[in-house]
Structure formats: structure tokens, C-alpha cells
Design an enzyme around this catalytic site. Structure first.
Site, PDB file in Angstrom:
ATOM      1  CE  LYS A   1     -25.488  16.521   6.913  1.00  0.00           C
ATOM      2  NZ  LYS A   1     -25.340  16.137   5.523  1.00  0.00           N
TER       3      LYS A   1
ATOM      4  CD  GLN B   1     -24.299  10.335   7.836  1.00  0.00           C
ATOM      5  OE1 GLN B   1     -24.104  10.103   6.662  1.00  0.00           O
ATOM      6  NE2 GLN B   1     -24.466  11.570   8.315  1.00  0.00           N
TER       7      GLN B   1
ATOM      8  N   GLY C   1     -24.393  23.541   4.878  1.00  0.00           N
ATOM      9  CA  GLY C   1     -24.856  24.042   3.590  1.00  0.00           C
ATOM     10  C   GLY C   1     -24.196  25.321   3.142  1.00  0.00           C
TER      11      GLY C   1
ATOM     12  CB  ALA D   1     -20.632  18.563   2.926  1.00  0.00           C
ATOM     13  NE  ARG D   2     -22.306  20.509  -2.097  1.00  0.00           N
ATOM     14  CZ  ARG D   2     -22.555  21.796  -2.281  1.00  0.00           C
ATOM     15  NH1 ARG D   2     -21.910  22.469  -3.198  1.00  0.00           N
ATOM     16  NH2 ARG D   2     -23.460  22.417  -1.560  1.00  0.00           N
TER      17      ARG D   2
ATOM     18  CB  CYS E   1     -28.776  10.505   1.976  1.00  0.00           C
ATOM     19  SG  CYS E   1     -28.086  10.032   0.368  1.00  0.00           S
TER      20      CYS E   1
ATOM     21  CD  GLU F   1     -26.366   6.916   4.153  1.00  0.00           C
ATOM     22  OE1 GLU F   1     -26.090   7.485   3.079  1.00  0.00           O
ATOM     23  OE2 GLU F   1     -27.522   6.628   4.495  1.00  0.00           O
TER      24      GLU F   1
END
Length: 404
Positions: A131, A63, A191, A214-215, A92, A18
Site C-alpha cells: 500500500k 499489514q 481515498g 478507511a475513514r 503511513c 499495521e
């Protein structure tokens, strides 16, 4: 480097970190002849975005963090010709983002959020997406998503948590179907997708069109090897669930080695690389339900040893990367590493070109939370010369511009 690693493992598209819109004002676009990249460089010499046209053309999404339509457009115009699309971060929840009215703060201002998307969509030559996170009720989330679609968004990624929820809170997979049913644009799920079964299940139960990691990309980036099997499952089709166990994942140690080779190739900031390696070695950011056993590394490969390294070459040598590979890939003497990619925001989707998202085919997107390093929120990683060296300003600028 993390984007390159994701693409190497099978990702179709990658999201950059971002970038707050104002951070792009005043940058210079530099074609870096040493690395074969396009660098966006601040007046002080700091690189805030670096992209490889040969690797990322048609695959990199920029982003933006923004709270103002005009400023968002000004920033997007700067990178428009070097990215495949512009994504507006509306999810975020961290202080650095929401205190400026960006990120999840936009969920409370649906008209402003739609206005930002509308201005971008009407004035850019590349697709615009957003997002978001979940709003207090499913009905509010659907209404917000419909507003974003009406404003001209070409796709929507939904992080299936509320803004107040954190990494180890379970994602609400059951809330995605109503969003998908309400929209005509592709919806990407985000997620807690840590294995092929969870990816297949969300595609089947929600009929969504993609999965953003993501993670999980830090947990084990070789998850992107699952992409072909995810692509092969039509949305809503449960007939092929659990038939193919999917490809075996690489060991964490092997993923780290592959990541460090990419760091050498793209001359990553050493402290960013060190931080990312440490994140790959731990399970602290991941849900308890998937926390793996402590990875087993060779003797001498532990947090203490990593923390004692002083350069990218030291770090690569510690992880037993052959000296000939280090010599062939390292550009450390030629050019500084870019800042702001401690945890690159990654996404991957099918098909290969972002414009084809509207075809509503299954996707496998990879994406991560922004590090906020452009606003000093670098999670312990200082923005510094790639090797921590004292560099004369003129020499440093020459290296940044790719001059030999």
C-alpha cells in the site's frame, strides 16, 4: 470487532492494524478456546493480533510496517499460516512509522521497498501486496509501482494523497488511471469513497479493480452494503452509473449498536471500544465536502455520557443493547481483549479468497490507517486490561490463553 462488523455488512476481505515487524518477535501463538480465536501474545501477556479462523479464514490480510527485508520475513513467517496475505505498508506518513524508515519513508527508497517485497514474495506461501501514497509526480508514482510489481507484489493499493496531505485534503482521483494502465496486477483505490456514486465513478474512470475504505468505515460501516452493486460494474463501464441509488445506510446509532455487539462477542478492550464509538459519533476526521449533519441520538446518548462509562458492559448498556444480548455475547470474565485495534485496518475485496486477486475482478476493499498502538501511538487509548481491572498475573495469563 470492526473487522467483524465490516464482514457482516458485506466486506470481502479485511486488513488488520499495521504491525511493526519487530513487535511480532517473541510472540506465542495461542489457540483461544473461549473465543475460538488464534491469538498472538507477547511475553508480557499482551495480545497484538487476534483472528477468528471461522470468520476470517482466507479474508484477513496482515499489514506489516517494516524497513528491513529480513526482519519483515521473520515477522511474516510467524503469522503466515493464519492469514490470507501479507501487505507492506509504504504509505503511513505518521512519525511513529517514518522515523524508523517504515511507511511513507520507503517511497523515497524504491530499491529498498522493492527488495522487501521481493524477499517476502520469494519466501512466503501467501500473496504479498503493498500500500503506497502518491509520489511528487505521476511519473514517479508509476515508476515506483512498476518496481513493486516487478518484485513480485500480487496487488497494489494506492492511497490517492501525498504523504504531506491529511484527512481533509481532497484525494487525487485523477492520478489513478495512469497507474492502472501501467500495471498488470490489480490496483485498489483508497481515498474519500463515502457513497456508491464515488465508488462507481472511480471504477469507471480509472478501471481500477477495487476500492478500499478507511475513514468511511468509521463514518458509517454499513457502506459495505454497497459491495454487490460495486461488484456488478465492470471496470471502465459507465453505462450503469447512477441507475441504482444503492442500499439505504443504517443510522449511525444502529451501526454503533452493532459494533458494540461485536465488541462483546470478541471481548474488545473497553478503552479501544470507547474510542472507536466516539470516532463514529463525530465528523472530525472526514472531508468537509461530506461532513454529515450532526447525528441525532436518543436522549442521553452523547459524548459526555460515553466518556463517563467505566466498562464495556456500561458502554453497551448506555446504547440500549438488551441485557440478554450483553449476557449472551460478553466474554469479559473469561478472557482479556487484544490491544492495538483502536482503529482496525480494514479492507474488503471480491473475490472472497485473496489468491484470486490476480483475476482482476472488481473489488471492494476496506482499509484504515494503523493506530500505531503497538508502539504506544494509541491516540489516547491506553493499553490496559479490558475492564480496567487489577488482575493477578497468573489469572490474567489464564484468561488470555482462553482457559476456563
Amino acid at each position: 470487532p470492526l473487522r467483524a462488523l465490516a464482514l457482516d455488512y458485506g466486506a470481502d476481505l479485511v486488513w488488520g492494524p499495521e504491525i511493526i515487524d519487530k513487535s511480532l518477535f517473541g510472540v506465542s501463538r495461542i489457540e483461544n478456546s473461549v473465543l475460538g480465536t488464534v491469538d498472538f501474545v507477547l511475553p508480557g501477556g499482551r495480545v497484538i493480533l487476534r483472528t477468528s479462523p471461522s470468520l476470517e479464514a482466507g479474508r484477513l490480510i496482515c499489514q506489516l510496517g517494516t524497513s528491513d527485508a529480513d526482519e519483515a520475513l521473520r515477522a511474516a513467517k510467524i503469522v503466515e499460516n493464519d492469514v490470507a496475505g501479507i501487505d507492506v505498508n509504504m504509505g503511513c506518513p505518521h512519525k511513529f512509522s517514518v522515523q524508523g524508515g517504515c511507511g511513507a519513508a520507503l517511497l523515497k527508497e524504491p530499491e529498498k521497498a522493492a527488495g522487501i517485497v521481493r524477499v517476502l514474495a520469494q519466501n512466503l506461501s501467501v500473496p504479498v501486496t503493498a500500500k503506497i501514497r502518491l509520489l511528487p509526480t505521476p511519473e514517479e508514482t508509476v515508476a515506483f509501482a512498476l518496481g513493486i510489481q516487478a518484485a513480485g507484489a500480487r496487488a497494489l493499493t494506492v492511497h490517492l494523497r501525498h504523504p504531506h496531505e491529511r484527512d481533509r485534503d481532497p484525494a487525487h482521483w485523477d492520478q489513478l488511471r495512469s497507474i492502472v494502465d501501467a500495471l498488470s496486477i490489480p490496483v485498489i483505490a483508497n481515498g474519500d469513497f463515502y457513497d456508491l456514486d464515488s465508488m462507481r465513478n472511480i471504477l469507471a474512470s480509472s478501471r481500477c479493480h477495487g476500492i478500499m475504505l478507511a475513514r468511511p468505515a468509521l463514518w458509517n460501516a454499513s457502506l459495505f452494503r454497497c459491495a454487490p452493486l460495486v461488484h456488478a460494474l465492470p471496470p471502465g463501464d459507465e453505462s450503469t452509473l447512477h441507475i441504482d441509488p444503492g442500499p439505504a445506510l443504517e443510522s449511525v446509532a444502529e451501526v454503533i449498536r452493532n459494533y458494540l455487539v461485536q465488541c462483546l462477542r470478541w471481548d474488545e478492550n473497553y478503552k479501544n471500544a470507547k474510542y472507536t464509538v466516539m470516532e463514529m459519533m463525530t465528523s472530525r476526521r472526514h472531508p468537509l465536502r461530506i461532513s454529515r449533519e450532526k447525528p441525532k441520538f436518543e436522549q442521553g446518548l452523547d459524548m459526555g455520557a460515553v466518556s463517563r462509562t467505566k466498562s464495556l458492559i456500561d458502554l453497551a448498556s448506555l446504547w440500549r443493547i438488551p441485557s440478554n444480548v450483553i449476557s449472551a455475547e460478553s466474554r469479559a470474565e473469561a478472557i482479556d481483549a487484544p490491544d492495538g485495534e483502536t482503529r482496525a485496518c480494514l479492507s474488503a475485496t471480491l473475490p472472497a479468497t485473496f489468491r484470486s486477486l490476480t483475476e482482476r475482478q472488481p473489488l471492494l476493499p476496506l482499509g484504515s490507517k494503523a493506530t500505531g498502538s503497538l508502539l504506544g501511538e494509541s491516540h489516547g487509548v491506553e493499553q490496559d486490561d479490558s475492564e480496567g481491572r487489577a488482575v493477578e498475573p497468573d489469572a490474567k495469563r489464564r484468561r488470555k490463553l482462553g482457559e476456563k
